[in-house]
Write a protein that holds these residues in place. Structure first.
Motif, short mmCIF file in Angstrom:
data_model
loop_
_atom_site.label_atom_id
_atom_site.label_comp_id
_atom_site.label_asym_id
_atom_site.label_seq_id
_atom_site.Cartn_x
_atom_site.Cartn_y
_atom_site.Cartn_z
N ALA A 1 0.82 -1.21 0.00
CA ALA A 1 0.00 0.00 0.00
C ALA A 1 0.86 1.26 0.00
O ALA A 1 0.39 2.33 -0.34
CB ALA A 1 -0.93 0.01 1.20
N ARG B 1 3.34 4.22 -4.25
CA ARG B 1 2.48 5.20 -4.92
C ARG B 1 3.20 5.75 -6.14
O ARG B 1 4.42 5.80 -6.19
CB ARG B 1 2.09 6.31 -3.97
N GLU C 1 1.21 11.05 -7.85
CA GLU C 1 -0.02 10.88 -7.09
C GLU C 1 -0.38 12.17 -6.35
O GLU C 1 0.45 12.76 -5.67
CB GLU C 1 0.14 9.73 -6.09
N SER D 1 -5.31 11.70 -3.20
CA SER D 1 -5.23 10.26 -3.48
C SER D 1 -4.34 9.55 -2.47
O SER D 1 -4.64 8.43 -2.04
CB SER D 1 -4.70 10.00 -4.89
N THR D 2 -3.27 10.20 -2.07
CA THR D 2 -2.37 9.65 -1.05
C THR D 2 -3.12 9.50 0.28
O THR D 2 -3.04 8.47 0.95
CB THR D 2 -1.14 10.56 -0.87
N ARG E 1 -5.70 6.70 0.03
CA ARG E 1 -5.06 5.39 0.11
C ARG E 1 -4.74 5.03 1.57
O ARG E 1 -5.00 3.92 2.01
CB ARG E 1 -3.77 5.38 -0.73
#
Length: 167
Positions: free
Chosen positions: A12, A15, A19, A23-24, A27
Motif C-alpha cells: 500500500a 504510490r 499521485e 489520493s495519497t 489510500r
C-alpha cells in the motif's frame, strides 16, 4: 518512494510519482480500519480509538460511540475534533516510512431519520460487525465535517490538503 511488492503488508505504500495528495490521503485512510479520535474537555485532551468510514470526497467521516461514555459527553460539550490515522503497525522499525494523517473538523451527532440510515450504512458497509451496535438505542452516530487534512511522512514532512467542499 517505492517499496517492493514482495514485502508483506507494505504494498500500500507504493504510490506513483505524480499521485495527488488527496489520493495519497485516500489510500492511507482506506488502508486502515481504526483511528484515534481526539477530543477535549475541562482543559484536558483525550484520545479514543474509533472504527471509522469516510465519504468518497473525503469531506466527512463517521463513527459510533456509546451514549454513556466520556467520549459522547465530550463530543456534546465541544464539537472540535481531530481524527488521527497512521500505518505504523505495517512498518515496525521503519519510522521514516510511516505515514500519518490528521483530519480536523467538527463532529455532530446524526439525528434519526433518513440521514441516520445513510451514515449508518456507510459505517457498517466498512465495519459489518458494528451493525447491531450502530442500531442500538444506546449508540450515538457522529459525522465529522472535515476542514483540513495534515499529512505527515518521513516523520517530519507535513503537507496540508483541504477538501473541495471546504475550499
Amino acid at each position: 518512494m517505492h517499496v517492493p511488492d514482495e514485502i508483506a503488508g507494505e504494498a500500500a505504500l507504493d504510490r506513483s510519482p505524480g499521485e495527488e495528495l488527496d489520493s495519497t490521503i485516500r489510500r492511507l485512510l482506506d488502508g486502515q480500519l481504526y483511528g484515534v479520535l481526539c477530543t477535549q474537555g475541562q482543559g484536558q485532551p483525550y484520545g479514543s480509538l474509533v472504527a471509522y468510514a469516510m465519504t468518497r470526497d473525503l469531506d466527512s467521516a463517521v463513527f459510533a460511540t456509546q451514549k454513556a461514555t466520556r467520549k459522547y459527553r465530550l463530543l456534546s460539550e465541544c464539537t472540535h475534533v481531530a481524527l488521527v490515522v497512521d500505518n505504523r503497525s505495517a512498518l515496525p522499525g521503519r519510522l521514516m516510512d510511516v505515514e500519518a494523517v490528521t483530519a480536523t473538523g467538527r463532529a455532530h451527532e446524526v439525528a434519526t431519520g433518513p440521514e441516520l440510515a445513510q451514515w449508518s450504512r456507510l459505517l457498517t458497509d466498512r465495519h459489518p460487525y458494528l451493525d447491531t451496535f450502530v442500531r442500538s438505542v444506546s449508540c450515538g452516530l457522529f459525522r465529522i465535517d472535515i476542514v483540513r487534512y495534515l499529512y505527515v511522512t518521513r516523520f517530519q514532512e507535513v503537507r496540508q490538503w483541504v477538501p473541495k467542499s471546504r475550499a
